[in-house]
Design an enzyme around this catalytic site. Structure first.
Site, PDB file in Angstrom:
ATOM      1  N   GLU A 181      40.762  31.974  38.922  1.00 60.39           N
ATOM      2  CA  GLU A 181      40.612  32.222  37.481  1.00 60.39           C
ATOM      3  C   GLU A 181      41.919  31.963  36.741  1.00 60.39           C
ATOM      4  O   GLU A 181      42.997  32.409  37.185  1.00 60.39           O
ATOM      5  CB  GLU A 181      40.176  33.678  37.250  1.00 60.39           C
ATOM      6  CG  GLU A 181      40.046  34.012  35.763  1.00 60.39           C
ATOM      7  CD  GLU A 181      39.341  35.330  35.469  1.00 60.39           C
ATOM      8  OE1 GLU A 181      38.884  36.001  36.421  1.00 60.39           O
ATOM      9  OE2 GLU A 181      39.261  35.683  34.278  1.00 60.39           O
ATOM     10  N   GLU A 190      39.650  41.341  43.916  1.00 59.48           N
ATOM     11  CA  GLU A 190      40.795  40.627  43.365  1.00 59.48           C
ATOM     12  C   GLU A 190      42.030  40.865  44.237  1.00 59.48           C
ATOM     13  O   GLU A 190      42.276  41.989  44.677  1.00 59.48           O
ATOM     14  CB  GLU A 190      41.088  41.125  41.939  1.00 59.48           C
ATOM     15  CG  GLU A 190      39.949  40.843  40.971  1.00 59.48           C
ATOM     16  CD  GLU A 190      40.251  41.310  39.544  1.00 59.48           C
ATOM     17  OE1 GLU A 190      41.400  41.734  39.268  1.00 59.48           O
ATOM     18  OE2 GLU A 190      39.329  41.262  38.706  1.00 59.48           O
ATOM     19  N   ASP A 197      32.819  42.870  37.191  1.00 64.11           N
ATOM     20  CA  ASP A 197      33.269  44.044  36.432  1.00 64.11           C
ATOM     21  C   ASP A 197      33.579  43.664  34.983  1.00 64.11           C
ATOM     22  O   ASP A 197      33.925  44.519  34.169  1.00 64.11           O
ATOM     23  CB  ASP A 197      34.437  44.761  37.116  1.00 64.11           C
ATOM     24  CG  ASP A 197      35.666  43.900  37.262  1.00 64.11           C
ATOM     25  OD1 ASP A 197      35.616  42.697  36.925  1.00 64.11           O
ATOM     26  OD2 ASP A 197      36.710  44.431  37.713  1.00 64.11           O
ATOM     27  N   LYS A 256      33.064  41.025  46.076  1.00 63.74           N
ATOM     28  CA  LYS A 256      34.219  40.227  45.645  1.00 63.74           C
ATOM     29  C   LYS A 256      35.340  41.182  45.301  1.00 63.74           C
ATOM     30  O   LYS A 256      35.084  42.253  44.728  1.00 63.74           O
ATOM     31  CB  LYS A 256      33.856  39.379  44.417  1.00 63.74           C
ATOM     32  CG  LYS A 256      35.066  38.645  43.828  1.00 63.74           C
ATOM     33  CD  LYS A 256      34.671  37.592  42.812  1.00 63.74           C
ATOM     34  CE  LYS A 256      34.476  38.121  41.409  1.00 63.74           C
ATOM     35  NZ  LYS A 256      35.654  38.828  40.836  1.00 63.74           N
TER      36      LYS A 256
HETATM   37  O1  KIV Z   1      34.033  40.080  36.515  1.00 65.75           O
HETATM   38  C1  KIV Z   1      33.801  38.878  36.379  1.00 65.75           C
HETATM   39  O2  KIV Z   1      33.044  38.440  35.508  1.00 65.75           O
HETATM   40  C2  KIV Z   1      34.445  37.949  37.282  1.00 65.75           C
HETATM   41  C3  KIV Z   1      34.226  36.489  37.035  1.00 65.75           C
HETATM   42  C4  KIV Z   1      35.120  36.054  35.946  1.00 65.75           C
HETATM   43  C5  KIV Z   1      34.417  35.688  38.243  1.00 65.75           C
HETATM   44  O3  KIV Z   1      35.130  38.351  38.149  1.00 65.75           O
END
Ligand code: KIV
Length: 262
Positions: free
Chosen positions: A163, A96, A25, A94
């Site tokens: 991160e 968070e 994102d 993915k």
């Molecule tokens: O959105 C993104 O680019 C990410 C990466 C930093 C892993 O989540």
């Protein structure tokens, strides 16, 4: 792992032999010029995912679940993850967050969709974190992140992005969990690394975070190329003979005669 957002990006990443491509994102920032990822929604996510899917990447194809797509209800979360797979062509999603998100992660896994976790400086929590700040710098906060990592690995996430955490914490979490860790600003000890496409290629403004190593200066190269193009158009040097379509001399003469008599 590298982020990609479109067809040419996916083709380039695949040619380079990257193992995992992620429609992050971060498209909100590097493609759409938004200041946070909070404005980025499901429709934009699907559009970028479809563009990447058309490149048929050999790399594992992971897509970020945008903010609010996995926060409201379990049902909503599964539908959104399902859309990302069904419409966007993702092979995994993915998301968070740690222990707080366990019911959502479990539900997505129950729908047979692999989940990659993401802990530490999670950009969707920018306001809750009080800004884009390195996380886990104090012992209690580091401990909480270790527990989050253990929890999401034990529930069945197949890997986790770390991160913006101190290198020692990247190392500790990597030792603590049985799944691969993929770092971005988490030091050298994680199992893998991820960078944003525009950062790694120098396609941005030049103000890159500390953890970025730009391997090219494509923005500068692009500016220089476009400056040459503008100069050639202005001087009349472009297009030249070789860059133009031609007809036979006979037809050209006829065209000129017709034009004159008309
Ligand atoms: O959105 C993104 O680019 C990410 C990466 C930093 C892993 O989540």
């Amino acid at each position: 792992m590298v982020t990609v957002y479109d067809y040419p990006g996916a083709v380039i990443a695949d040619r380079a032999g990257v193992d995992i491509v992620l429609v992050g994102d971060s498209a909100a920032n590097v493609v759409h010029g938004m200041s946070t990822t909070l404005e980025f929604g499901m429709d934009e996510t699907i559009m970028h995912a479809r563009a990447v899917k058309r490149a048929d990447p050999k790399a594992l194809f992971v897509v970020d679940m945008p903010w609010l797509s996995f926060h409201v209800s379990v049902e909503d979360t599964v539908r959104n993850a399902g859309r990302i797979v069904q419409e966007g062509g993702a092979e995994a999603v993915k998301l968070e967050g740690g222990r707080k998100r366990l019911p959502m992660i479990q539900a997505i896994l129950d729908a047979e969709i692999p989940v990659m976790g993401h802990l530490g400086l999670t950009p969707q929590s920018v306001h809750a974190m009080g800004g884009f700040k390195v996380q886990g710098k104090m012992v209690d906060a580091a401990q909480a992140l270790i527990e989050d990592a253990i929890a999401i690995s034990e529930i069945g996430c197949f890997s986790v992005v770390l991160e913006g955490v101190p290198d020692i914490l990247g190392e500790l979490i990597t030792k603590e969990v049985d799944i691969p860790t993929i770092g971005i600003g988490a030091g050298p000890a994680t199992d893998g690394q991820v960078l944003v496409f525009h950062d790694v290629l120098g396609l941005g403004s030049g103000n890159y975070p500390k953890f970025v190593r730009p391997y090219a200066s494509l923005a500068d190269d692009a500016v220089a190329a476009l400056e040459r193009y503008v100069a050639d158009v202005t001087s009349g040097d472009f297009p030249g003979e070789d860059e133009s379509y031609h007809v036979s001399d006979e037809i050209a003469a006829e065209m000129l005669r017709g034009r004159k008599s008309g």
